[in-house]
Design an enzyme around this catalytic site. Structure first.
Site, short mmCIF file in Angstrom:
data_model
loop_
_atom_site.label_atom_id
_atom_site.label_comp_id
_atom_site.label_asym_id
_atom_site.label_seq_id
_atom_site.Cartn_x
_atom_site.Cartn_y
_atom_site.Cartn_z
N ASP A 157 -44.59 -0.91 11.73
CA ASP A 157 -44.24 0.43 12.24
C ASP A 157 -43.99 1.38 11.07
O ASP A 157 -44.40 2.54 11.10
CB ASP A 157 -42.99 0.32 13.13
N HIS A 185 -38.80 -3.37 17.78
CA HIS A 185 -40.26 -3.24 17.63
C HIS A 185 -40.84 -3.12 19.03
O HIS A 185 -41.38 -4.06 19.60
CB HIS A 185 -40.81 -4.46 16.89
#
Ligand code: NAD
Ligand code: LMR
Length: 329
Positions: A157, A185
């Site tokens: 990410d 996540h």
């Protein structure tokens, strides 16, 4: 001495992109000899044997041994590092937490095996989804290993966020530093550039460099939150090359440390920092030195950030509750 590195899900698509990079020295250093312990399930052993053949055929001087196994004891025995990739990936239309029930069992069993067979200094990186909560399960099932030795992957990410900003500003990705991924996540994660800088001859705050607050507070965030789903929609498979790259980045920084004035994001065991409930695996900005991470403290949290950081913590609390109810079943 050779470092014993266990990679689970060794027959899968992430492992196929990851193993060459580890084996040639990109992650643990160009002088570090390695023994790779490749774990998968019994029906995949022929495939793992094929991966082992290819690793041999790469003719890599650092690679002292490769073990292909479906046995947890053999895979984790005296391991220095475990990269837990092996798990079911999501398909189009699923959220990562939909995998919790299917994957919890795997991480329960592997946590116990790590507890019983690995070195007590082992560093564990959980990648299989939902990564934060699977990491919490693994840690819970390995009480003899310090909590600080467990982490989950949110570096993908971070890398996605760095790319989006760099592309907007027109600089190489490595010029964008100190992006933060807070939380899970998942689609509730909060990619935060309020402390991030673009480093050229000077350090320019990302907000000043991008000059588009609406984008940074809107589409930028949702793009990162949904990037995994976008890759699945396009490839009909979840991300693998970029995940492998992020795993290498995460482990290399854990091993060799972060640069002064810089931090990276890792899912780690919460100590309550920034008002996040203790005992979650929550992605924080961390600095690393001597193979030990510490959460970057003292950042001012805006009301905008607070709301998003709490929303992703709430989701992790819910996942934790569900996960604990699956243990021992
Ligand atoms: P894949 O299906 O290609 O490979 C998974 C492998 O794991 C398979 O070979 C399977 O047999 C194996 N496996 C299943 N149970 C196992 C067990 N008990 N022990 C060892 N191996 C086992 O999947 P993939 O694309 O490599 O993805 C693996 C996982 O990583 C998925 O859960 C995916 O969602 C996740 N992922 C996480 C991130 C992240 O940023 N955290 C990024 C990408 C993918
Ligand atoms: C990703 O972020 O690409 C992975 O977690 C795979 C997924 O399910 O999104």
């Amino acid at each position: 001495m050779a470092l014993r590195v266990c990679v689970t899900g060794a027959a899968g698509q992430i492992a196929y992109s990851l193993l060459y990079s580890i084996a040639k020295g990109d992650v643990f250093g160009a002088d570090q000899q390695l023994e790779l312990l490749l774990l998968d399930i019994p029906p995949m052993m022929a495939v793992v044997e094929g991966v082992k053949m290819e690793l041999s055929d790469c003719s890599l001087p650092l690679l002292k041994d490769v073990v292909a196994t479906a046995d947890y004891k053999e895979a984790f025995l005296n391991a220095d590092v475990a990269i837990l990739v092996g798990a079911m990936p999501r398909r189009q239309g699923m959220e990562r937490k939909d995998l919790l029930k299917a994957n919890a069992k795997i991480f329960e069993g592997q946590g116990k095996a790590i507890n019983d067979y690995a070195k007590k200094t082992i560093k564990v990186l959980v990648v299989g989804n939902p990564a934060n909560t699977n990491c919490l399960i693994t840690k819970t099932c390995a009480p003899s290993i310090p909590a600080a030795n467990f982490s989950c992957l949110t570096r993908l990410d971070q890398n996605r966020a760095q790319y989006q900003v760099a592309n907007r500003v027109g600089v190489p990705c490595d010029k964008v530093r100190n992006v933060i991924i807070w939380g899970n996540h998942s689609a509730t994660q909060f990619p935060d550039v309020s402390q991030a800088v673009v480093v050229t001859n000077e350090r320019t705050p990302v907000y000043a460099a991008v000059k588009d607050d609406a984008w940074l507070k809107g589409d930028f965030i949702s793009t990162i939150q949904t990037r995994g789903a976008a890759v699945i929609a396009a490839r009909k498979l979840s991300s693998a090359m970029s995940a492998a790259k992020a795993i290498g980045d995460h482990m290399r920084d854990w091993w060799f440390g972060t640069q002064p004035d810089e931090w990276v994001s890792m899912g780690v065991f919460s100590d309550g920092s920034y008002g996040i409930p203790e005992g979650l695996i929550y992605s924080y900005p961390v600095k690393i030195s001597g193979k030990e991470w510490s959460i970057v403290q003292g950042m001012e949290i805006s009301d905008f950030a607070r709301e998003k950081m709490d929303a992703t913590a709430k989701e992790l609390m819910e996942e934790k509750e569900a996960a604990l109810s699956f243990l021992g079943q």
